[in-house]
Design an enzyme around this catalytic site. Structure first.
Site, mmCIF file in Angstrom:
data_model
loop_
_atom_site.group_PDB
_atom_site.id
_atom_site.type_symbol
_atom_site.label_atom_id
_atom_site.label_comp_id
_atom_site.label_asym_id
_atom_site.label_seq_id
_atom_site.Cartn_x
_atom_site.Cartn_y
_atom_site.Cartn_z
ATOM 1 C CB SER A 134 -0.682 0.007 1.180
ATOM 2 O OG SER A 134 -1.392 1.192 1.350
ATOM 3 C CE1 TYR A 147 -3.953 -2.114 5.265
ATOM 4 C CE2 TYR A 147 -3.272 0.161 4.875
ATOM 5 C CZ TYR A 147 -3.928 -0.865 4.383
ATOM 6 O OH TYR A 147 -4.201 -1.274 3.112
#
Ligand code: NDP
Length: 241
Positions: A134, A147
Site C-alpha cells: 500500500s 495498518y
C-alpha cells in the site's frame, strides 16, 4: 481447458482480488480463489476456477486447497497475496483483536502462504509472487498506525523475499496501491475517522477502480520471467498524500 498455468489469488471475494480474478480468467488462466465468503466468489461465474472458502490464516486449509487446485490445473505459477484488512483508529482506542488480526492476515498469512508455493517455484526456476502492499507502506497517515505497520512490514518482507529468490529465477513483486474504491473500509467503525477518510476520498474523485490495479498486476505478470517490475506504486493522479 487452457494451457496457461494456475494463478492463486487470496482475498478474491471482493475489491482488488475479485477484479484480479476476472482479469486473469479473461487472459485464460485457471484459478484458485481463496476468501472466507464463498458466495461472492461463486457469483464471479468464472470457468476453470477452484473456489476455497478458507481463512488465509489457516495455513493447513490453504495448503489443502492448493493441493486440490494443483492436482486439477498443474503447478501454481503466480500467487497474489492480496487478502487484507484495514481498521483505522488511534491505537489507544483500538480493539486489541483488530491489532492482532491486521498483522495475522496482512503479514503472517502472506509469508506462510508464500512458503507453500516457493519450494516448487524454486525447483522449477520460475514463478511469481505478487504481494499487495500500500502507499501506507511508504508513508504514515493519521489513525493508520497498526495498518501502516503491517504494510511497512509487507514492503520490507517483499524486498527480502525478492533478494532471496533472485538466484532461483523466481520473481517477487510489490504492488502498492493508493486509494481504491473497495470494501476495505468495512473494518473501520463509524465516526470522525471514517468521515475524514471518506471526505478525502471523495475530494480526489473516489479512488481508482479495482480493475485498474488488476491490470497493473496482469501487465507485470505477463512480462517475460526474466523481467521483474519489483515495485509498482499506483494511485489516483489526484491523490496528493
Ligand atoms: P476488500 O475489503 O474489498 O477485500 C479484502 C479481501 O480480503 C476480501 O476478499 C476478504 O474476503 C479478504 N480477506 C480478509 N480477511 C481474510 C481472511 N482472514 N482470510 C481470507 N480472506 C480474507 O478490500 P481491497 O480489495 O481494497 O483490499 C485488497 C488488498 O488491497 C488489501 O491487502 C489492502 O490492504 C490492499 N490495499 C487496498 C487499498 C484501497 O484503497 N482499497 C489501498 C492499498 C492497499 P472475505 O471477507 O470473504 O474473507
Amino acid at each position: 481447458m487452457t494451457d496457461l498455468p494456475l494463478v492463486v489469488i487470496t482475498g478474491a471475494s471482493s475489491g482488488i482480488g475479485a477484479a484480479t480474478a476476472r482479469a486473469f480468467a479473461a487472459a485464460g488462466h485457471p484459478l484458485l480463489l481463496i476468501a472466507r465468503r464463498l458466495e461472492p466468489m461463486v457469483e464471479l461465474g468464472l470457468e476453470n476456477a477452484e473456489l476455497a472458502a478458507v481463512d488465509v490464516t489457516d495455513t493447513a486449509a490453504v495448503a489443502e486447497a492448493l493441493a486440490r487446485a494443483e492436482e486439477r490445473f498443474g503447478a501454481a505459477d503466480l500467487l497474489v497475496n492480496n487478502a487484507g484488512l484495514m481498521a483505522l483508529s488511534a491505537v489507544a482506542e483500538q480493539d486489541p483483536a483488530l491489532v492482532q488480526e491486521q498483522f495475522d492476515v496482512n503479514c503472517v498469512a502472506l509469508m506462510k502462504n508464500s512458503q507453500l508455493v516457493l519450494p516448487g517455484m524454486q525447483t522449477r526456476r520460475r514463478g511469481t509472487i505478487v504481494n499487495i502492499g500500500s502507499i501506507a507502506g511508504k508513508q504514515l497517515y493519521t489513525d493508520h498506525t497498526v495498518y501502516n505497520g503491517t504494510k511497512y512490514a509487507v514492503h520490507a518482507m517483499t524486498e527480502g523475499l525478492r533478494r532471496e529468490n533472485a538466484a532461483h529465477g523466481v520473481r517477487v513483486l510489490l504492488v502498492a496501491p493508493g486509494m481504491v474504491d473497495t470494501g476495505l473500509l468495512g473494518n473501520t467503525g463509524e465516526g470522525a475517522v471514517l468521515d475524514g477518510y471518506l471526505d478525502y476520498k471523495s475530494s480526489i474523485g473516489g479512488g481508482l477502480r479495482p480493475d485498474d490495479i488488476a491490470q497493473a498486476i496482469l501487465t507485470a505478470y505477463q512480462l517475460p520471467q526474466h523481467i521483474s517490475f519489483r515495485e509498482i506504486v499506483v494511485a489516483p493522479t489526484s491523490q496528493d498524500a
